[in-house]
Design an enzyme around this catalytic site. Structure first.
Site, short mmCIF file in Angstrom:
data_model
loop_
_atom_site.label_atom_id
_atom_site.label_comp_id
_atom_site.label_asym_id
_atom_site.label_seq_id
_atom_site.Cartn_x
_atom_site.Cartn_y
_atom_site.Cartn_z
N PRO A 216 7.61 35.40 0.26
CA PRO A 216 7.71 34.06 -0.30
C PRO A 216 6.91 33.10 0.56
O PRO A 216 7.01 33.16 1.79
CB PRO A 216 9.22 33.75 -0.19
CG PRO A 216 9.69 34.60 0.94
CD PRO A 216 8.82 35.82 0.95
N MET A 217 6.11 32.25 -0.05
CA MET A 217 5.36 31.26 0.74
C MET A 217 5.29 29.95 -0.04
O MET A 217 4.49 29.82 -0.97
CB MET A 217 3.96 31.78 1.07
CG MET A 217 4.01 32.88 2.13
SD MET A 217 2.38 33.50 2.57
CE MET A 217 1.71 32.12 3.47
N GLY B 168 2.76 38.44 4.24
CA GLY B 168 2.67 37.01 3.95
C GLY B 168 1.24 36.52 4.02
O GLY B 168 0.43 36.78 3.12
N ARG B 169 0.88 35.86 5.13
CA ARG B 169 -0.45 35.26 5.24
C ARG B 169 -1.56 36.30 5.11
O ARG B 169 -2.62 36.00 4.56
CB ARG B 169 -0.55 34.51 6.58
CG ARG B 169 0.40 33.31 6.64
CD ARG B 169 0.60 32.86 8.06
NE ARG B 169 1.14 33.94 8.87
CZ ARG B 169 1.07 34.02 10.19
NH1 ARG B 169 0.50 33.05 10.86
NH2 ARG B 169 1.59 35.04 10.82
N ASN C 277 8.57 42.37 8.74
CA ASN C 277 7.67 41.28 8.37
C ASN C 277 7.14 40.55 9.61
O ASN C 277 7.85 40.40 10.59
CB ASN C 277 8.43 40.30 7.45
CG ASN C 277 7.67 39.00 7.18
OD1 ASN C 277 8.18 37.91 7.47
ND2 ASN C 277 6.49 39.09 6.65
N GLY C 278 5.90 40.12 9.49
CA GLY C 278 5.29 39.29 10.51
C GLY C 278 4.03 39.89 11.09
O GLY C 278 4.04 41.02 11.59
N LYS D 261 16.78 37.13 4.20
CA LYS D 261 15.59 37.13 5.05
C LYS D 261 15.90 36.28 6.28
O LYS D 261 16.32 35.13 6.14
CB LYS D 261 14.41 36.55 4.26
CG LYS D 261 13.10 36.54 5.01
CD LYS D 261 11.95 36.39 4.00
CE LYS D 261 10.60 36.27 4.67
NZ LYS D 261 10.36 34.93 5.22
N CYS E 180 13.78 29.56 7.29
CA CYS E 180 12.88 28.42 7.15
C CYS E 180 12.96 27.49 8.36
O CYS E 180 14.04 27.03 8.73
CB CYS E 180 13.22 27.64 5.88
SG CYS E 180 12.11 26.25 5.63
C1 LIG Z 1 2.99 28.30 4.18
C2 LIG Z 1 4.19 29.20 4.34
C3 LIG Z 1 5.27 29.06 3.48
C4 LIG Z 1 6.40 29.89 3.61
N1 LIG Z 1 7.45 29.76 2.72
C5 LIG Z 1 8.52 30.57 2.84
C6 LIG Z 1 9.60 30.52 1.90
O1 LIG Z 1 9.61 29.73 0.94
N2 LIG Z 1 10.65 31.37 2.09
C7 LIG Z 1 10.69 32.26 3.14
O2 LIG Z 1 11.66 33.00 3.27
N3 LIG Z 1 9.67 32.36 4.01
C8 LIG Z 1 8.60 31.55 3.87
N4 LIG Z 1 7.56 31.69 4.76
C9 LIG Z 1 7.58 32.77 5.76
C10 LIG Z 1 6.86 34.01 5.22
O3 LIG Z 1 7.55 34.55 4.10
C11 LIG Z 1 6.75 35.11 6.31
O4 LIG Z 1 8.03 35.44 6.74
C12 LIG Z 1 5.93 34.65 7.50
O5 LIG Z 1 4.74 34.02 7.09
C13 LIG Z 1 5.60 35.83 8.44
O6 LIG Z 1 4.85 36.80 7.76
P1 LIG Z 1 3.23 36.91 7.93
O7 LIG Z 1 2.95 36.94 9.42
O8 LIG Z 1 2.88 38.16 7.18
O9 LIG Z 1 2.66 35.67 7.33
C14 LIG Z 1 6.45 30.86 4.64
C15 LIG Z 1 5.36 30.98 5.51
C16 LIG Z 1 4.24 30.17 5.38
C17 LIG Z 1 3.07 30.36 6.32
#
Ligand SMILES: Cc1cc2nc3c(=O)[nH]c(=O)nc-3n(C[C@H](O)[C@H](O)[C@H](O)COP(=O)(O)O)c2cc1C
Length: 317
Positions: free
Chosen positions: A7-8, A223-224, A199-200, A139, A98
């Protein structure tokens, strides 16, 4: 191995989910969070965040999309979770990670990681209310300021009946600074029996492999990295190469057309710039183009710049 699209908020909307799941490799998507305070939200709020509710809770490619809720009140979260599954969400995910100040101030998101008992009460209320055939997942991050409650929190969530737990392997204080502490997920795994999702900081297929080894966890959430390389899930599954830049540009054009039509262009400029901020990590050409796009505000100007870049690539020199 299950691969889940993270989710982002503000970036991964239904159009992005549609596009990335068409490219393929994802087993599940989680929506941007829906903030729950003290009421049962109307159906239109759920369908705005998750239009896939109107298509059996799946993207056009057939990937299930699970609604995520964020809040602090067990009762209201439970009521809204029931509404989400009644509207067609294949389960509910609960956000305890969050870092946003406004959300944490009202006791939602990562701040709940300081309150193990409240985590338990929330998950239990939602699990008790949602019919058993629908998964209730959660999460978390490793903690708020430190990892002193990581294992207690994970155990409480499992004891409350969660079906699976995604662990973003950093504390709230770590923000998004590398590294992600994948070995922590292996420690959690020794303690809780429910399926864990690591994740991460997974940006490449080799990151995914290392994460799986260090977390002792096959299932991962992207995610990203999924935005930086639109076919990342496929590269992890099938060892395929990263999508070439011309194909990414074509994708950007398609996305633009859909996004402008869908949202009447209101959010388009911000969303595409945010997507670019990730693409430029993988594609040098995206970094160059971002430099031009940065200052543009009108959808038509952005679209023209993308078209120009595409024409330059396809025209014979
Ligand atoms: C712009 C942005 C928005 C995000 N929005 C949410 C969200 O709505 N709900 C959530 O559980 N995590 C949210 N996250 C966290 C991501 O789901 C994920 O846990 C985090 O980016 C780490 O994973 P990654 O390193 O693969 O990006 C968000 C992260 C980013 C960067």
């Amino acid at each position: 191995m299950n691969i889940i699209l993270a989710p982002m908020e503000g970036v991964v909307d239904h159009l992005m989910r549609d596009m990335l799941t068409r490219i393929g490799g994802y087993d599940l998507c989680i929506t941007e969070f829906i903030r729950i305070v003290d009421q049962k939200l109307p159906a239109r709020v759920f369908t705005r965040i998750c239009p896939e509710l109107l298509t059996a809770g799946k993207t056009a490619a057939g990937t299930p999309v699970r609604i995520q809720l964020l809040g602090q009140e067990p009762h209201w979260l439970a009521e809204n979770a029931v509404r989400a599954v009644e509207l067609g969400s294949p389960g509910v995910d609960l956000n305890f990670g969050c870092p946003a100040k406004a959300v944490n101030k009202s006791r939602g998101g990562a701040v709940l990681l300081k309150e193990t008992e409240q985590l338990y009460q929330i998950v239990k209320a939602v699990r008790d209310a949602v019919p058993a055939q629908f998964p209730v997942s959660a999460k978390i991050r490793l903690g708020y300021d430190d990892t002193s409650l990581t294992l207690d929190n994970a155990s409480a969530i499992a004891a409350a009946g969660a079906s699976m737990l995604t662990v973003h392997a950093r504390t709230k204080s770590d923000g998004y600074r590398p590294p992600a502490y994948w070995p922590w997920i292996a420690k959690i795994k020794q303690q809780v029996a429910i399926p864990l999702i690591a994740n991460g900081e997974i940006w490449t297929a080799s990151d995914a492999k290392l994460c799986q080894q260090q977390s002792n966890c096959q299932d991962i959430m992207l995610g990203r990295g999924a935005l930086a390389m639109p076919n990342l899930a496929q590269t992890i599954r099938n060892n395929t190469a990263a999508m070439p830049w011309p194909q990414v540009l074509t994708l950007l054009m398609q996305y633009s057309e859909f996004e402008i039509a869908g949202d009447k262009g209101q959010y388009y400029a911000n969303r595409i710039k945010q997507w670019f901020s990730y693409l430029k990590l993988q594609y040098p050409a995206a970094a160059e183009l971002f430099w031009q796009l940065r200052v543009l505000r009108k959808s038509s100007d952005i679209l023209a710049a993308l078209q120009h870049a595409l024409d330059n690539l396809t025209s014979p020199h």
